[in-house]
Design an enzyme around this catalytic site. Structure first.
Site, mmCIF file in Angstrom:
data_model
loop_
_atom_site.group_PDB
_atom_site.id
_atom_site.type_symbol
_atom_site.label_atom_id
_atom_site.label_comp_id
_atom_site.label_asym_id
_atom_site.label_seq_id
_atom_site.Cartn_x
_atom_site.Cartn_y
_atom_site.Cartn_z
ATOM 1 N N GLU A 199 -7.360 4.772 7.322
ATOM 2 C CA GLU A 199 -7.154 6.195 7.005
ATOM 3 C C GLU A 199 -8.343 6.764 6.242
ATOM 4 O OE1 GLU A 199 -3.314 5.603 5.175
ATOM 5 O OE2 GLU A 199 -2.503 5.104 7.137
ATOM 6 N N ASN A 224 0.872 -1.171 0.000
ATOM 7 C CA ASN A 224 0.000 0.000 0.000
ATOM 8 C C ASN A 224 0.911 1.223 0.000
ATOM 9 O OD1 ASN A 224 -1.834 2.004 0.453
ATOM 10 N ND2 ASN A 224 -2.423 1.350 2.520
ATOM 11 N N TRP A 225 1.106 1.772 -1.175
ATOM 12 C CA TRP A 225 2.042 2.908 -1.291
ATOM 13 C C TRP A 225 1.469 4.189 -0.699
ATOM 14 C CZ3 TRP A 225 4.375 2.639 -6.970
ATOM 15 C CH2 TRP A 225 5.138 1.464 -7.087
ATOM 16 N N LYS A 226 0.160 4.200 -0.447
ATOM 17 C CA LYS A 226 -0.516 5.406 0.063
ATOM 18 C C LYS A 226 -0.208 6.596 -0.859
ATOM 19 C CE LYS A 226 -0.435 3.364 4.597
ATOM 20 N NZ LYS A 226 -0.454 3.524 6.054
ATOM 21 N N GLY A 240 1.688 2.313 10.878
ATOM 22 C CA GLY A 240 2.643 3.420 10.826
ATOM 23 C C GLY A 240 3.267 3.793 12.165
ATOM 24 N N SER A 290 2.738 -2.000 10.568
ATOM 25 C CA SER A 290 4.158 -2.066 10.929
ATOM 26 C C SER A 290 4.777 -3.434 10.646
ATOM 27 C CB SER A 290 4.368 -1.663 12.394
ATOM 28 O OG SER A 290 3.978 -0.322 12.579
ATOM 29 N N GLY A 341 2.606 -1.115 4.350
ATOM 30 C CA GLY A 341 2.637 0.319 4.044
ATOM 31 C C GLY A 341 4.062 0.816 3.892
ATOM 32 N N GLY A 342 4.585 1.439 4.943
ATOM 33 C CA GLY A 342 5.918 2.062 4.900
ATOM 34 C C GLY A 342 7.001 1.173 4.321
#
Ligand code: PGA
Length: 252
Positions: A99, A9-11, A175, A215, A236-237
């Site tokens: 989000e 998920n690159w957001k 995150g 995370s 994500g990150g």
């Protein structure tokens, strides 16, 4: 055999040229790596979808979006429809990320519409559920996750439900650098299967892919993915660096 997935998920990150280099690096690795029964999904910004599709091998890597409109088409300035996403050749769409729930006030009712419209357009929803820290502290996590699933998915017939991927993402882990422990993830994933089994059947519950997110990184992925009911992760990150994401893929 359930499909195992590592989804990125690159957001709202990367310029298009950065995103394409990232997709290319992941693709170069995946083409030399055995991935039978496994799939990599890159959920990229809308602006990157058509270019990302060109640089990945669809045999192993699918491209997804991170959201879609709840309406079919029309005067909704700035929205992107499921049909538009499907017309690019994308196959997945994240629905109900925390989000979106938090910053855009997406209710269960809205998410139900988004799930329906994605499935109608042959997009597989990656449907996110998860409790906040406050809810966990009050031991409400099971109640919250059950309601999220019931309200947005339980109207589906079996064939459609089987197309949904569920992602358990505790909000307190997203995150923050604090992941759920493998035991906490396993507990919730088993619970989700139980909820599905009671409404549908054990067969359906056993067939659904359930990912863990929050995370997740190359250090903890192996322990998380080795849990019986954890079928991979939504990252994500750690999905924004090719080397790190590749190490996570190796844990699947
Ligand atoms: P994170 O995000 O891996 O950066 O915690 C996961 C997600 O929001 O899907």
């Amino acid at each position: 055999m359930r499909l195992k997935i590592v989804a990125a998920n690159w957001k709202m990150n990367t310029r298009i040229e950065e995103g394409i280099i990232l997709a290319q690096k992941i693709n170069n690795f995946v083409e030399t790596y055995p991935l039978e029964g496994k799939r990599i999904v890159l959920c990229v910004p809308f602006t990157h979808i058509t270019e990302a599709i060109k640089v990945v091998n669809y045999k192993y890597i699918s491209i997804g979006a991170q959201n879609c409109a709840q309406w079919e088409k029309g005067a909704y300035t700035g929205e992107v429809s499921a049909e538009m996403i499907a017309s690019t050749g994308a196959h997945y769409v994240i629905i109900g990320h925390s989000e979106r729930r938090k910053y855009f006030g997406e209710s269960d009712e809205v998410l139900k519409n988004k799930v329906n419209i994605s499935l109608k357009n042959a997009l597989r929803p990656i449907f996110c559920v998860g409790e906040t820290l406050e809810e966990r502290e009050k031991s409400l996590q099971y109640k919250v996750v059950k309601a999220q699933i019931e309200n947005a998915l339980f109207h589906l017939d079996e064939d459609f439900l089987l197309k949904v991927v569920i992602a358990y993402e505790p909000v307190w882990a997203i995150g923050t650098g604090v992941n759920a422990t493998p035991e906490q993830a396993q507990e919730m994933h088993a619970y989700i299967r139980n909820v599905i089994s009671e409404k549908y059947s054990e067969y359906i519950a056993d067939s659904i892919t359930i990912l863990y997110g929050g995370s997740c990184n190359s250090t903890n992925a192996k322990d998380l993915f080795s849990q019986k009911d954890v079928d991979g992760g939504l990252i994500g990150g750690a999905s924004l660096k090719a080397d790190e994401f590749i190490e996570i893929i190796k844990c699947l």
